[in-house]
Design a protein around this motif. Structure first.
Motif, mmCIF file in Angstrom:
data_model
loop_
_atom_site.group_PDB
_atom_site.id
_atom_site.type_symbol
_atom_site.label_atom_id
_atom_site.label_comp_id
_atom_site.label_asym_id
_atom_site.label_seq_id
_atom_site.Cartn_x
_atom_site.Cartn_y
_atom_site.Cartn_z
ATOM 1 N N GLY A 171 0.819 -1.219 0.000
ATOM 2 C CA GLY A 171 0.000 0.000 0.000
ATOM 3 C C GLY A 171 0.844 1.255 0.000
ATOM 4 N N ALA A 172 1.916 1.261 0.782
ATOM 5 C CA ALA A 172 2.788 2.438 0.842
ATOM 6 C C ALA A 172 3.525 2.613 -0.487
ATOM 7 C CB ALA A 172 3.776 2.303 2.000
ATOM 8 N N ALA A 173 3.927 1.488 -1.098
ATOM 9 C CA ALA A 173 4.600 1.570 -2.403
ATOM 10 C C ALA A 173 3.656 2.187 -3.434
ATOM 11 C CB ALA A 173 5.060 0.179 -2.853
ATOM 12 N N LYS A 222 -0.618 10.720 -10.281
ATOM 13 C CA LYS A 222 -1.838 10.068 -10.786
ATOM 14 C C LYS A 222 -2.551 9.461 -9.589
ATOM 15 C CE LYS A 222 -0.071 8.525 -15.255
ATOM 16 N NZ LYS A 222 0.600 7.312 -15.737
ATOM 17 N N PHE A 223 -3.754 9.971 -9.314
ATOM 18 C CA PHE A 223 -4.430 9.561 -8.081
ATOM 19 C C PHE A 223 -5.653 8.679 -8.324
ATOM 20 C CE2 PHE A 223 -2.338 13.693 -7.192
ATOM 21 C CZ PHE A 223 -1.326 13.201 -6.370
ATOM 22 N N THR A 224 -5.726 8.145 -9.538
ATOM 23 C CA THR A 224 -6.867 7.283 -9.883
ATOM 24 C C THR A 224 -7.024 6.138 -8.890
ATOM 25 O OG1 THR A 224 -6.109 7.673 -12.136
ATOM 26 C CG2 THR A 224 -7.908 6.080 -11.867
ATOM 27 N N LEU A 225 -5.913 5.589 -8.453
ATOM 28 C CA LEU A 225 -5.973 4.401 -7.600
ATOM 29 C C LEU A 225 -5.957 4.740 -6.106
ATOM 30 C CD1 LEU A 225 -3.673 1.903 -9.571
ATOM 31 C CD2 LEU A 225 -6.152 2.156 -9.666
ATOM 32 N N ALA A 226 -6.236 6.005 -5.766
ATOM 33 C CA ALA A 226 -6.192 6.397 -4.349
ATOM 34 C C ALA A 226 -7.100 5.528 -3.470
ATOM 35 C CB ALA A 226 -6.526 7.878 -4.196
ATOM 36 N N PRO A 227 -8.322 5.174 -3.936
ATOM 37 C CA PRO A 227 -9.134 4.304 -3.070
ATOM 38 C C PRO A 227 -8.519 2.912 -2.875
ATOM 39 C CG PRO A 227 -10.551 5.492 -4.611
ATOM 40 C CD PRO A 227 -9.127 5.711 -5.054
ATOM 41 N N VAL A 228 -7.763 2.444 -3.867
ATOM 42 C CA VAL A 228 -7.080 1.146 -3.707
ATOM 43 C C VAL A 228 -5.995 1.289 -2.644
ATOM 44 C CG1 VAL A 228 -5.671 -0.615 -4.857
ATOM 45 C CG2 VAL A 228 -7.569 0.475 -6.092
ATOM 46 N N HIS A 229 -5.233 2.373 -2.761
ATOM 47 C CA HIS A 229 -4.195 2.681 -1.768
ATOM 48 C C HIS A 229 -4.817 2.752 -0.362
ATOM 49 C CE1 HIS A 229 -0.986 4.980 0.224
ATOM 50 N NE2 HIS A 229 -1.874 5.912 0.521
ATOM 51 N N ALA A 230 -5.918 3.524 -0.250
ATOM 52 C CA ALA A 230 -6.544 3.730 1.062
ATOM 53 C C ALA A 230 -6.990 2.395 1.662
ATOM 54 C CB ALA A 230 -7.731 4.680 0.934
ATOM 55 N N HIS A 231 -7.627 1.536 0.849
ATOM 56 C CA HIS A 231 -8.172 0.301 1.414
ATOM 57 C C HIS A 231 -7.147 -0.811 1.562
ATOM 58 C CE1 HIS A 231 -11.785 2.616 0.715
ATOM 59 N NE2 HIS A 231 -12.281 1.932 1.728
ATOM 60 N N GLY A 244 1.243 4.257 -2.758
ATOM 61 C CA GLY A 244 1.143 5.681 -2.405
ATOM 62 C C GLY A 244 2.312 6.474 -2.968
ATOM 63 N N LEU A 245 3.488 5.891 -2.843
ATOM 64 C CA LEU A 245 4.696 6.544 -3.364
ATOM 65 C C LEU A 245 4.601 6.696 -4.883
ATOM 66 C CD1 LEU A 245 7.473 7.558 -2.440
ATOM 67 C CD2 LEU A 245 8.378 5.280 -2.873
ATOM 68 N N TYR A 246 4.143 5.627 -5.525
ATOM 69 C CA TYR A 246 3.974 5.658 -6.986
ATOM 70 C C TYR A 246 2.979 6.761 -7.379
ATOM 71 C CZ TYR A 246 2.044 4.318 -11.521
ATOM 72 O OH TYR A 246 1.568 4.338 -12.800
ATOM 73 N N LEU A 250 -4.299 -0.160 2.695
ATOM 74 C CA LEU A 250 -3.693 0.192 3.975
ATOM 75 C C LEU A 250 -4.675 0.082 5.137
ATOM 76 C CD1 LEU A 250 -1.466 2.973 2.540
ATOM 77 C CD2 LEU A 250 -0.642 1.042 3.883
ATOM 78 N N LEU A 251 -5.943 0.438 4.886
ATOM 79 C CA LEU A 251 -6.895 0.435 6.011
ATOM 80 C C LEU A 251 -7.496 -0.938 6.267
ATOM 81 C CD1 LEU A 251 -8.411 3.951 5.339
ATOM 82 C CD2 LEU A 251 -6.971 3.289 7.270
ATOM 83 N N LEU A 252 -7.836 -1.667 5.186
ATOM 84 C CA LEU A 252 -8.327 -3.040 5.384
ATOM 85 C C LEU A 252 -7.148 -4.008 5.538
ATOM 86 C CD1 LEU A 252 -11.268 -3.273 2.823
ATOM 87 C CD2 LEU A 252 -11.447 -3.821 5.255
HETATM 88 C C1 HEM Z 1 4.993 5.743 2.283
HETATM 89 C C2 HEM Z 1 3.770 5.866 2.729
HETATM 90 C C3 HEM Z 1 2.635 6.556 1.997
HETATM 91 C C4 HEM Z 1 2.628 7.323 0.862
HETATM 92 C C5 HEM Z 1 3.798 7.715 -0.018
HETATM 93 C C6 HEM Z 1 1.252 7.742 0.638
HETATM 94 C C7 HEM Z 1 0.822 8.552 -0.423
HETATM 95 C C8 HEM Z 1 -0.477 8.956 -0.633
HETATM 96 C C9 HEM Z 1 -0.915 9.802 -1.731
HETATM 97 C C10 HEM Z 1 -0.005 10.369 -2.838
HETATM 98 C C11 HEM Z 1 -2.246 9.980 -1.604
HETATM 99 C C12 HEM Z 1 -3.180 10.746 -2.524
HETATM 100 C C13 HEM Z 1 -3.402 12.119 -1.988
HETATM 101 C C14 HEM Z 1 -4.393 12.890 -2.878
HETATM 102 O O1 HEM Z 1 -5.332 12.263 -3.413
HETATM 103 O O2 HEM Z 1 -4.232 14.114 -3.014
HETATM 104 C C15 HEM Z 1 -2.678 9.270 -0.403
HETATM 105 C C16 HEM Z 1 -3.973 9.204 0.072
HETATM 106 C C17 HEM Z 1 -4.390 8.450 1.142
HETATM 107 N N1 HEM Z 1 -3.582 7.652 1.946
HETATM 108 FE FE1 HEM Z 1 -1.604 7.414 1.749
HETATM 109 N N2 HEM Z 1 0.460 7.227 1.630
HETATM 110 C C18 HEM Z 1 1.253 6.491 2.475
HETATM 111 C C19 HEM Z 1 0.849 5.794 3.589
HETATM 112 C C20 HEM Z 1 -0.465 5.673 4.026
HETATM 113 C C21 HEM Z 1 -0.890 4.898 5.197
HETATM 114 C C22 HEM Z 1 0.069 4.108 6.112
HETATM 115 C C23 HEM Z 1 -2.253 4.994 5.270
HETATM 116 C C24 HEM Z 1 -3.235 4.409 6.231
HETATM 117 C C25 HEM Z 1 -2.944 3.513 7.184
HETATM 118 C C26 HEM Z 1 -2.682 5.843 4.152
HETATM 119 C C27 HEM Z 1 -3.980 6.210 3.896
HETATM 120 C C28 HEM Z 1 -4.379 7.070 2.898
HETATM 121 C C29 HEM Z 1 -5.769 7.488 2.698
HETATM 122 C C30 HEM Z 1 -6.971 7.079 3.540
HETATM 123 C C31 HEM Z 1 -5.767 8.347 1.605
HETATM 124 C C32 HEM Z 1 -6.950 9.074 1.021
HETATM 125 C C33 HEM Z 1 -7.362 8.447 -0.243
HETATM 126 C C34 HEM Z 1 -8.393 9.315 -0.923
HETATM 127 O O3 HEM Z 1 -8.503 10.505 -0.601
HETATM 128 O O4 HEM Z 1 -9.084 8.788 -1.793
HETATM 129 N N3 HEM Z 1 -1.570 6.220 3.426
HETATM 130 N N4 HEM Z 1 -1.571 8.655 0.156
#
Ligand code: HEM
Ligand code: HEM
Length: 123
Positions: A16-18, A28-37, A20-22, A39-41
């Motif tokens: 999930g963190a990888a 590109k935030f298309t997959l933000a819900p995948v990232h969120a879930h 997020g970094l990508y 990490l959260l699920l």
């Molecule tokens: C290296 C660690 C991480 C990176 C680089 C990262 C990066 C990101 C990025 C780029 C976004 C999109 C922000 C935007 O839409 O403007 C995001 C959203 C989010 N991240 Fe992460 N994240 C990390 C770790 C985490 C962790 C550990 C959690 C939760 C346990 C988390 C939960 C979320 C949630 C809930 C969102 C909101 C998604 C949305 O708005 O649709 N992230 N993160």
């Protein structure tokens, strides 16, 4: 059982963190819900379940705990892949995402029932 949950949780944390970094690097935030879930699920919910089962070993020893573990970890990767396909512009994947979300919820119900029925004080 607690350790088993924690060990798999950190795998989702890395994936999930990888992602997020990508997303940040490509902007590109298309997959933000995948990232969120993921990490959260994946990370948060499974790590919490692991800590709960460590605190309340009687609940960790039940078939409900095993059922939750397997349902959660078999469904979550498929759920996230289907969601990614859906979000990438394939609305046809919607029903699959819906079915997998229901299966996901079934796993969470196992956790909830297990905590309500089998977690005992002084465990
Ligand atoms: C290296 C660690 C991480 C990176 C680089 C990262 C990066 C990101 C990025 C780029 C976004 C999109 C922000 C935007 O839409 O403007 C995001 C959203 C989010 N991240 Fe992460 N994240 C990390 C770790 C985490 C962790 C550990 C959690 C939760 C346990 C988390 C939960 C979320 C949630 C809930 C969102 C909101 C998604 C949305 O708005 O649709 N992230 N993160
Ligand atoms: C079966 C389990 C779950 C399903 C089906 C589900 C479904 C959804 C849906 C449909 C959204 C809206 C996405 C959008 O804005 O396009 C959402 C957002 C969100 N969910 Fe969940 N969720 C689940 C579990 C969880 C859990 C366990 C947590 C926290 C521990 C969580 C935290 C969030 C957060 C923070 C958002 C807003 C961030 C975002 O828009 O991506 N969800 N969820």
């Amino acid at each position: 059982m607690g350790l088993r949950f924690l060990r798999i949780a950190v795998v989702y944390l890395m994936v999930g963190a990888a992602l997020g970094l990508y997303m940040g690097m490509t902007q590109k935030f298309t997959l933000a819900p995948v990232h969120a879930h993921l990490l959260l699920l994946g990370w948060a919910s499974l790590a919490l379940a692991g800590i709960v089962y460590h605190l309340y070993p009687a609940a960790g020893a039940t078939r409900l705990a095993k059922a939750h573990f397997w349902i959660h970890n078999l469904v979550l990767p498929l759920f996230m892949i289907a969601l990614a396909v859906f979000l990438s512009g394939n609305p046809g994947a919607g029903p699959v995402v819906g079915l997998l979300a229901i299966a996901m919820l079934a796993g969470l119900v196992c956790l909830a029932v297990n905590v309500l029925v089998n977690a005992r004080a002084a465990g």
